[in-house]
Design a protein around this motif. Sequence first.
Motif, mmCIF file in Angstrom:
data_model
loop_
_atom_site.group_PDB
_atom_site.id
_atom_site.type_symbol
_atom_site.label_atom_id
_atom_site.label_comp_id
_atom_site.label_asym_id
_atom_site.label_seq_id
_atom_site.Cartn_x
_atom_site.Cartn_y
_atom_site.Cartn_z
ATOM 1 N N ARG A 17 4.221 8.698 7.928
ATOM 2 C CA ARG A 17 4.815 9.462 6.811
ATOM 3 C C ARG A 17 4.438 8.763 5.508
ATOM 4 O O ARG A 17 3.999 7.603 5.517
ATOM 5 C CB ARG A 17 6.338 9.542 6.944
ATOM 6 N N ALA A 18 4.616 9.534 4.423
ATOM 7 C CA ALA A 18 4.245 8.987 3.104
ATOM 8 C C ALA A 18 5.220 7.879 2.733
ATOM 9 O O ALA A 18 6.360 7.843 3.201
ATOM 10 C CB ALA A 18 4.303 10.113 2.065
ATOM 11 N N GLY A 19 4.758 6.938 1.914
ATOM 12 C CA GLY A 19 5.668 5.877 1.440
ATOM 13 C C GLY A 19 4.951 4.540 1.380
ATOM 14 O O GLY A 19 3.769 4.429 1.707
ATOM 15 N N LEU A 51 0.871 -1.198 0.000
ATOM 16 C CA LEU A 51 0.000 0.000 0.000
ATOM 17 C C LEU A 51 0.898 1.235 0.000
ATOM 18 O O LEU A 51 1.923 1.257 0.700
ATOM 19 C CB LEU A 51 -0.865 0.005 1.270
ATOM 20 N N PHE A 52 0.494 2.262 -0.749
ATOM 21 C CA PHE A 52 1.283 3.503 -0.751
ATOM 22 C C PHE A 52 0.497 4.571 0.017
ATOM 23 O O PHE A 52 -0.599 4.932 -0.366
ATOM 24 C CB PHE A 52 1.543 3.983 -2.178
ATOM 25 N N TRP A 53 1.096 5.037 1.137
ATOM 26 C CA TRP A 53 0.427 6.080 1.919
ATOM 27 C C TRP A 53 0.854 7.452 1.387
ATOM 28 O O TRP A 53 2.044 7.754 1.350
ATOM 29 C CB TRP A 53 0.823 5.996 3.402
ATOM 30 N N THR A 68 0.263 11.422 13.459
ATOM 31 C CA THR A 68 0.057 10.075 12.902
ATOM 32 C C THR A 68 -1.407 9.909 12.499
ATOM 33 O O THR A 68 -2.283 10.595 13.015
ATOM 34 C CB THR A 68 0.365 9.006 13.994
ATOM 35 N N HIS A 69 -1.620 9.030 11.539
ATOM 36 C CA HIS A 69 -2.981 8.767 11.044
ATOM 37 C C HIS A 69 -3.307 7.306 11.323
ATOM 38 O O HIS A 69 -2.750 6.432 10.668
ATOM 39 C CB HIS A 69 -3.045 9.027 9.538
ATOM 40 N N PRO A 70 -4.185 7.044 12.298
ATOM 41 C CA PRO A 70 -4.536 5.626 12.533
ATOM 42 C C PRO A 70 -5.396 5.105 11.384
ATOM 43 O O PRO A 70 -6.338 5.781 10.953
ATOM 44 C CB PRO A 70 -5.337 5.678 13.830
ATOM 45 N N VAL A 71 -5.003 3.954 10.848
ATOM 46 C CA VAL A 71 -5.760 3.322 9.747
ATOM 47 C C VAL A 71 -6.034 1.871 10.138
ATOM 48 O O VAL A 71 -5.142 1.189 10.643
ATOM 49 C CB VAL A 71 -4.946 3.333 8.420
ATOM 50 N N GLY A 83 -10.419 11.753 5.328
ATOM 51 C CA GLY A 83 -10.175 11.214 3.966
ATOM 52 C C GLY A 83 -9.025 10.218 4.033
ATOM 53 O O GLY A 83 -8.035 10.444 4.688
ATOM 54 N N SER A 84 -9.168 9.112 3.379
ATOM 55 C CA SER A 84 -8.193 8.026 3.523
ATOM 56 C C SER A 84 -6.803 8.500 3.116
ATOM 57 O O SER A 84 -6.640 9.096 2.040
ATOM 58 C CB SER A 84 -8.595 6.867 2.602
ATOM 59 N N PRO A 85 -5.791 8.259 3.989
ATOM 60 C CA PRO A 85 -4.424 8.683 3.663
ATOM 61 C C PRO A 85 -3.916 7.977 2.406
ATOM 62 O O PRO A 85 -2.948 8.384 1.788
ATOM 63 C CB PRO A 85 -3.609 8.255 4.880
ATOM 64 N N LEU A 86 -4.607 6.914 2.011
ATOM 65 C CA LEU A 86 -4.072 6.186 0.851
ATOM 66 C C LEU A 86 -4.444 6.903 -0.434
ATOM 67 O O LEU A 86 -3.655 7.115 -1.332
ATOM 68 C CB LEU A 86 -4.672 4.778 0.810
ATOM 69 N N LEU A 87 -5.729 7.329 -0.519
ATOM 70 C CA LEU A 87 -6.215 7.797 -1.824
ATOM 71 C C LEU A 87 -5.670 9.152 -2.198
ATOM 72 O O LEU A 87 -5.539 9.466 -3.361
ATOM 73 C CB LEU A 87 -7.759 7.842 -1.796
ATOM 74 N N ALA A 88 -5.250 9.943 -1.199
ATOM 75 C CA ALA A 88 -4.837 11.310 -1.563
ATOM 76 C C ALA A 88 -3.653 11.214 -2.528
ATOM 77 O O ALA A 88 -2.609 10.665 -2.170
ATOM 78 C CB ALA A 88 -4.412 12.053 -0.298
ATOM 79 N N GLY A 89 -3.819 11.658 -3.730
ATOM 80 C CA GLY A 89 -2.683 11.880 -4.630
ATOM 81 C C GLY A 89 -2.019 10.623 -5.131
ATOM 82 O O GLY A 89 -0.927 10.653 -5.621
#
Lengths: 114, 232
Positions: free
Chosen positions: B168-170, B130-132, B139-142, B202-208
């Motif tokens: 963090r992103a990645g 998965l790419f965050w 932090t973003h709990p998912v 908004g889901s940290p995954l879908l952004a961008g």
Amino acid sequence: GIDCSGDSHMCCRKEFFVDFKEIGWEDWIIQPEGYHMNYCAGLCPLHMAGIPGLAASFHTAVLNLIKANNADAAVDSCCVPTQRRPLSLLYYDRDSNIVKTDIPDMIVDACGCT
Amino acid sequence: AAPKEVWCPACGLAALTPTTQRDILIALAKQSILSKLHLPDRPNITQPTSRGALLTALRRMRALRVDSAISPGVPHDGSTPHLHPGMGVQEYEILSFAESGSSTSRSVRLHFRFTRELAGTEILQATLYLFWAVSGPGTHPVTVRLLQPDPAGLNMTVASETRLEVQRAGWATLDVGRSVQSLVGQGSQRLTVELEVAEDSGSPLLAGHRGSHWPFVAAQARARTPHRVQRR
């Protein structure tokens, strides 16, 4: 082993390349670009039993067996693959997943007489 | 018969014309490849994967393999990592890219299909990538849920649930070997992953994310060898 050339009728390996683009398969097979579907053809008279492609001593052993068993009436033997390797494919399956696999014994590298 | 009486050296019959021989050999090659891949016919590709996504996936898989070679820990679900290829047994590496499922402001569903040909194989490993694309500090709990159809195929049941703190992103990976094995074992073909975030951010995954950051599952499978009958 011996590659077929000219009009030799003796047991040898014939090269045959299937180009995936020519048969319209290049859209679902990503790699390689084709398949070396080589095959064995030709005659294996008595004096060639057990060659080439196998150990020379095997040929001698076979000839001795034939003599020892007085098998002069023996029929010819068969021209078969004596060395093969896998075909590695990277392709799309029916659900558009990408699959990599090695299909064993798909490419004939050498032929010989049994 | 060929124009001049040419005889096949091995069987003494009239040789085939070169064109006929070529057609027969090509038909044989097609039949041989399809049967070894257990495919009834050549697949029709509806959505080829973008080159970017394919190259990124292959790069990520290699990076994970290098890491696990350096520190071959035991994956989360305790399955032993697949280290030695079986001699002569046909093995497969499968890349399944996500199909978008239903989504709300707090959750998104992703579907991964595993083809029917895997029914007779043993899943050695399966990893979800998965790419965050996280924006903003903290932090973003998912919550990541693996859903699979119940035996009747009517409802979706939660096969496993994992809570992650995305900082963090990645790329992040999750071992889904057990879930994919039970899916393939049941003859089902679809693994559903549900990602849910705590608040309405908004889901940290879908952004961008698009193209080469699309989620995928990388699996390794091995054809089952027929059970050897123990002679007593």
